[in-house]
Design an enzyme around this catalytic site. Structure first.
Site, PDB file in Angstrom:
ATOM      1  N   TYR A   1      -1.275  -0.678  10.004  1.00 37.28           N
ATOM      2  CA  TYR A   1      -1.482  -1.090   8.617  1.00 37.28           C
ATOM      3  C   TYR A   1      -0.237  -0.784   7.785  1.00 37.28           C
ATOM      4  CZ  TYR A   1      -3.730  -1.533   4.028  1.00 37.28           C
ATOM      5  OH  TYR A   1      -4.054  -1.902   2.743  1.00 37.28           O
TER       6      TYR A   1
ATOM      7  N   SER B   1       0.848  -1.193   0.000  1.00 40.11           N
ATOM      8  CA  SER B   1       0.000   0.000   0.000  1.00 40.11           C
ATOM      9  C   SER B   1       0.884   1.244   0.000  1.00 40.11           C
ATOM     10  CB  SER B   1      -0.905   0.035   1.238  1.00 40.11           C
ATOM     11  OG  SER B   1      -1.570   1.280   1.336  1.00 40.11           O
TER      12      SER B   1
END
Length: 245
Positions: free
Chosen positions: A153, A140
């Site tokens: 995350y 990401s």
């Protein structure tokens, strides 16, 4: 078609980016194992769409938080379609929170699904993929954006990128390329859940293109890395994000 057709195993392929990757790889000539955890109907719908277009696809179920799931998933994919040539480790979760308010449950869940699970899948792929195989991990662009609330995350994805670089060196002698794709904000259920329209609009405005990404922006990048033209690319992370970072 015979089992000589190359097989791609795509995790988290019942919806969103994973489903679009499965469709694109099928269009490129792969038989596709469509992994899901609970969404059996959605996974079967993706597989049925691929079959209707003339391809081969089968849903395969596994709870990737289970340490035994990686080996079982590969075995199921091989039983359904034949030996796996490409792994796309796409499945993941997101639980946003400032670090000071982070619960142990959310911490452990994200570590299990976003880092431990893809590492186990990549380990299994390293043991099973033939020469010329491909491993593509979904990271990401929050690794570069460093947005508040995304600490765990982003940390899991940064760890996955580091493992990608190491595994590329380990598997280079076997002729297996290992790369990561790091989307920016993409309009999927995973991203939109829990966000107000105002917040989504602000995030979209951060991008030079003035919009969120779409699954169709990401799937072609994965397909390129999975295909023959990317044989000399390994150990890289491609930030498919419209220039946001």
């Amino acid at each position: 078609m015979t089992h000589r057709q190359p097989v791609a195993l795509v995790t988290g392929a019942s919806r969103g980016i994973g489903a679009e990757i499965a469709r694109r790889l099928a269009a490129d000539g792969f038989a596709v194992a469509v992994h899901y955890v609970r969404s059996s109907r959605a996974a079967e719908a993706v597989a049925a769409e691929i079959r209707a277009a003339g391809g081969r696809a089968e849903p395969v179920q596994a709870d990737l938080a289970d340490p035994a799931a990686a080996a079982a998933l590969f075995a199921a994919a091989e039983a359904a379609l034949g030996p796996v040539h490409v792994l796309v480790a796409n499945a993941g979760m997101m639980a946003l929170s400032p670090l000071e308010a982070l619960s142990d449950a959310d911490l452990e869940a994200q570590l299990a699904l976003n880092l431990a699970a893809p590492l186990r899948l990549m380990r299994e792929a390293a043991r099973r993929l033939p020469r010329g195989g491909r491993i593509v991990a979904l990271s990401s662009s929050v690794v570069g954006l460093s947005q508040p609330g995304y600490g765990v995350y982003a940390a899991t994805k940064a760890g996955l990128e580091a493992a990608t670089r190491v595994l590329a060196k380990e598997l280079g002698p076997k002729g297996i390329a290992v790369n990561a794709v790091a989307p920016g904000p993409v309009a999927t259920e995973l991203f939109l859940e829990g966000k107000s329209d105002e917040l989504v609009a602000r995030i979209a405005a951060m991008n030079p293109a003035g919009r969120l990404g779409a699954p169709g922006d990401i799937a072609p990048v994965v397909a390129f890395l999975a295909g023959p033209d990317a044989a000399w690319i390994s150990g890289q992370t491609i930030r498919a994000n419209g220039g946001v970072v």
